[in-house]
Design an enzyme around this catalytic site. Sequence first.
Site, PDB file in Angstrom:
ATOM      1  N   ARG A  22      -2.751   1.724  -3.127  1.00  0.00           N
ATOM      2  CA  ARG A  22      -3.487   1.381  -1.900  1.00  0.00           C
ATOM      3  C   ARG A  22      -4.565   0.340  -2.180  1.00  0.00           C
ATOM      4  O   ARG A  22      -4.859  -0.506  -1.336  1.00  0.00           O
ATOM      5  CB  ARG A  22      -4.020   2.649  -1.233  1.00  0.00           C
ATOM      6  CG  ARG A  22      -2.859   3.389  -0.537  1.00  0.00           C
ATOM      7  CD  ARG A  22      -3.246   4.713   0.032  1.00  0.00           C
ATOM      8  NE  ARG A  22      -4.039   4.654   1.242  1.00  0.00           N
ATOM      9  CZ  ARG A  22      -3.532   4.492   2.475  1.00  0.00           C
ATOM     10  NH1 ARG A  22      -2.230   4.326   2.638  1.00  0.00           N
ATOM     11  NH2 ARG A  22      -4.313   4.504   3.518  1.00  0.00           N
ATOM     12  N   HIS A  75       3.915  -1.205   3.232  1.00  0.00           N
ATOM     13  CA  HIS A  75       3.437   0.168   3.444  1.00  0.00           C
ATOM     14  C   HIS A  75       3.121   0.798   2.096  1.00  0.00           C
ATOM     15  O   HIS A  75       3.785   0.507   1.104  1.00  0.00           O
ATOM     16  CB  HIS A  75       4.546   0.982   4.129  1.00  0.00           C
ATOM     17  CG  HIS A  75       4.274   2.452   4.181  1.00  0.00           C
ATOM     18  ND1 HIS A  75       3.457   3.018   5.122  1.00  0.00           N
ATOM     19  CD2 HIS A  75       4.699   3.469   3.383  1.00  0.00           C
ATOM     20  CE1 HIS A  75       3.399   4.327   4.912  1.00  0.00           C
ATOM     21  NE2 HIS A  75       4.142   4.633   3.870  1.00  0.00           N
ATOM     22  N   ARG A 115      -1.796  -7.519   1.147  1.00  0.00           N
ATOM     23  CA  ARG A 115      -1.932  -7.776   2.587  1.00  0.00           C
ATOM     24  C   ARG A 115      -2.778  -9.014   2.859  1.00  0.00           C
ATOM     25  O   ARG A 115      -2.500  -9.766   3.799  1.00  0.00           O
ATOM     26  CB  ARG A 115      -2.493  -6.544   3.282  1.00  0.00           C
ATOM     27  CG  ARG A 115      -1.426  -5.458   3.451  1.00  0.00           C
ATOM     28  CD  ARG A 115      -2.002  -4.206   4.019  1.00  0.00           C
ATOM     29  NE  ARG A 115      -0.985  -3.231   4.379  1.00  0.00           N
ATOM     30  CZ  ARG A 115      -1.210  -1.927   4.440  1.00  0.00           C
ATOM     31  NH1 ARG A 115      -2.407  -1.449   4.165  1.00  0.00           N
ATOM     32  NH2 ARG A 115      -0.242  -1.105   4.785  1.00  0.00           N
ATOM     33  N   PHE A 158       0.156   2.238  19.661  1.00  0.00           N
ATOM     34  CA  PHE A 158       0.984   1.197  19.039  1.00  0.00           C
ATOM     35  C   PHE A 158       2.340   1.719  18.545  1.00  0.00           C
ATOM     36  O   PHE A 158       3.125   0.955  17.966  1.00  0.00           O
ATOM     37  CB  PHE A 158       0.231   0.534  17.867  1.00  0.00           C
ATOM     38  CG  PHE A 158      -0.239   1.500  16.793  1.00  0.00           C
ATOM     39  CD1 PHE A 158       0.632   1.977  15.818  1.00  0.00           C
ATOM     40  CD2 PHE A 158      -1.552   1.926  16.759  1.00  0.00           C
ATOM     41  CE1 PHE A 158       0.214   2.852  14.836  1.00  0.00           C
ATOM     42  CE2 PHE A 158      -1.997   2.807  15.770  1.00  0.00           C
ATOM     43  CZ  PHE A 158      -1.111   3.263  14.812  1.00  0.00           C
ATOM     44  N   ASN A 195       1.933  -6.069   8.758  1.00  0.00           N
ATOM     45  CA  ASN A 195       1.028  -6.130   7.610  1.00  0.00           C
ATOM     46  C   ASN A 195       1.750  -6.069   6.262  1.00  0.00           C
ATOM     47  O   ASN A 195       1.207  -5.600   5.267  1.00  0.00           O
ATOM     48  CB  ASN A 195      -0.055  -5.057   7.731  1.00  0.00           C
ATOM     49  CG  ASN A 195       0.498  -3.647   7.733  1.00  0.00           C
ATOM     50  OD1 ASN A 195       1.703  -3.453   7.710  1.00  0.00           O
ATOM     51  ND2 ASN A 195      -0.387  -2.659   7.745  1.00  0.00           N
ATOM     52  N   THR A 228      -5.371  -1.824   5.971  1.00  0.00           N
ATOM     53  CA  THR A 228      -4.294  -1.929   6.967  1.00  0.00           C
ATOM     54  C   THR A 228      -4.392  -3.232   7.748  1.00  0.00           C
ATOM     55  O   THR A 228      -3.388  -3.918   7.958  1.00  0.00           O
ATOM     56  CB  THR A 228      -4.383  -0.742   7.958  1.00  0.00           C
ATOM     57  OG1 THR A 228      -4.335   0.471   7.213  1.00  0.00           O
ATOM     58  CG2 THR A 228      -3.248  -0.775   8.968  1.00  0.00           C
ATOM     59  N   LYS A 278       7.828  -4.775   4.465  1.00  0.00           N
ATOM     60  CA  LYS A 278       8.162  -4.700   5.886  1.00  0.00           C
ATOM     61  C   LYS A 278       8.911  -5.953   6.358  1.00  0.00           C
ATOM     62  O   LYS A 278       8.934  -6.978   5.661  1.00  0.00           O
ATOM     63  CB  LYS A 278       6.878  -4.485   6.682  1.00  0.00           C
ATOM     64  CG  LYS A 278       6.186  -3.163   6.326  1.00  0.00           C
ATOM     65  CD  LYS A 278       5.024  -2.894   7.258  1.00  0.00           C
ATOM     66  CE  LYS A 278       4.341  -1.583   6.898  1.00  0.00           C
ATOM     67  NZ  LYS A 278       3.247  -1.246   7.853  1.00  0.00           N
TER      68      LYS A 278
HETATM   69  P1  CMP Z   1       1.283   1.527   7.645  1.00  0.00           P
HETATM   70  O1  CMP Z   1       0.322   1.608   6.530  1.00  0.00           O
HETATM   71  O2  CMP Z   1       2.723   1.438   7.332  1.00  0.00           O
HETATM   72  O3  CMP Z   1       1.050   2.783   8.628  1.00  0.00           O
HETATM   73  C1  CMP Z   1       1.241   2.755   9.993  1.00  0.00           C
HETATM   74  C2  CMP Z   1       1.461   1.376  10.533  1.00  0.00           C
HETATM   75  O4  CMP Z   1       1.157   1.216  11.913  1.00  0.00           O
HETATM   76  C3  CMP Z   1       0.516   0.388   9.851  1.00  0.00           C
HETATM   77  O5  CMP Z   1       0.878   0.211   8.531  1.00  0.00           O
HETATM   78  C4  CMP Z   1       0.667  -0.817  10.761  1.00  0.00           C
HETATM   79  O6  CMP Z   1       1.895  -1.510  10.547  1.00  0.00           O
HETATM   80  C5  CMP Z   1       0.717  -0.115  12.118  1.00  0.00           C
HETATM   81  N1  CMP Z   1      -0.614  -0.038  12.729  1.00  0.00           N
HETATM   82  C6  CMP Z   1      -1.677   0.677  12.327  1.00  0.00           C
HETATM   83  N2  CMP Z   1      -2.728   0.514  13.165  1.00  0.00           N
HETATM   84  C7  CMP Z   1      -2.309  -0.323  14.127  1.00  0.00           C
HETATM   85  C8  CMP Z   1      -2.915  -0.870  15.289  1.00  0.00           C
HETATM   86  N3  CMP Z   1      -4.191  -0.582  15.605  1.00  0.00           N
HETATM   87  N4  CMP Z   1      -2.196  -1.701  16.055  1.00  0.00           N
HETATM   88  C9  CMP Z   1      -0.916  -1.979  15.731  1.00  0.00           C
HETATM   89  N5  CMP Z   1      -0.264  -1.488  14.637  1.00  0.00           N
HETATM   90  C10 CMP Z   1      -0.958  -0.671  13.843  1.00  0.00           C
END
Ligand code: CMP
Length: 139
Positions: free
Chosen positions: A87, A117, A104, A59, A114, A93, A11
Amino acid sequence: MPTNRTFTMIKPDAVQDGNSGAIIKMIEEAGFRIVALKKTQLTPANAGAFYAVHSERPFYNDLCQYMSSGAIVPMILEKENAVADFRTLIGATNPANADERTIRKLFAKSIEQNAIHGSDSDENAQIEGNFFFAQTEQF
Ligand code: CMP
């Protein structure tokens, strides 16, 4: 029928910080083979399409803005049990909840920024890989 491929993208926060190389090294050392890789940047509309499944989440707008804010490095990866093993390699996450030595834990800044993905199913791995790569770009 499980496949042996997953999709990932490094990212904007991690690319901007110069961590792409270190992250790719961890991915290869964990036994994943790179099938496709490029550096690109999403438009806000493309980020919105990629994350359409989250469009009702609070979000979503911030996520689309962040994901189109700089370069990303999407990849298709191959390994036995690719989706689940990847994963595990990237961790939770929210980096605050990620296990030690996960990508991460080492590189993410926040639950949004984070670092990386990872697809959550074989079906999504295929859809997400097709979003970025044509068949002729896969080796
Ligand atoms: P990803 O695994 O790419 O899937 C969705 C993305 O949304 C996640 O990683 C984060 O970058 C973002 N995300 C998920 N939960 C939240 C949250 N509670 N607040 C802000 N961003 C989030």
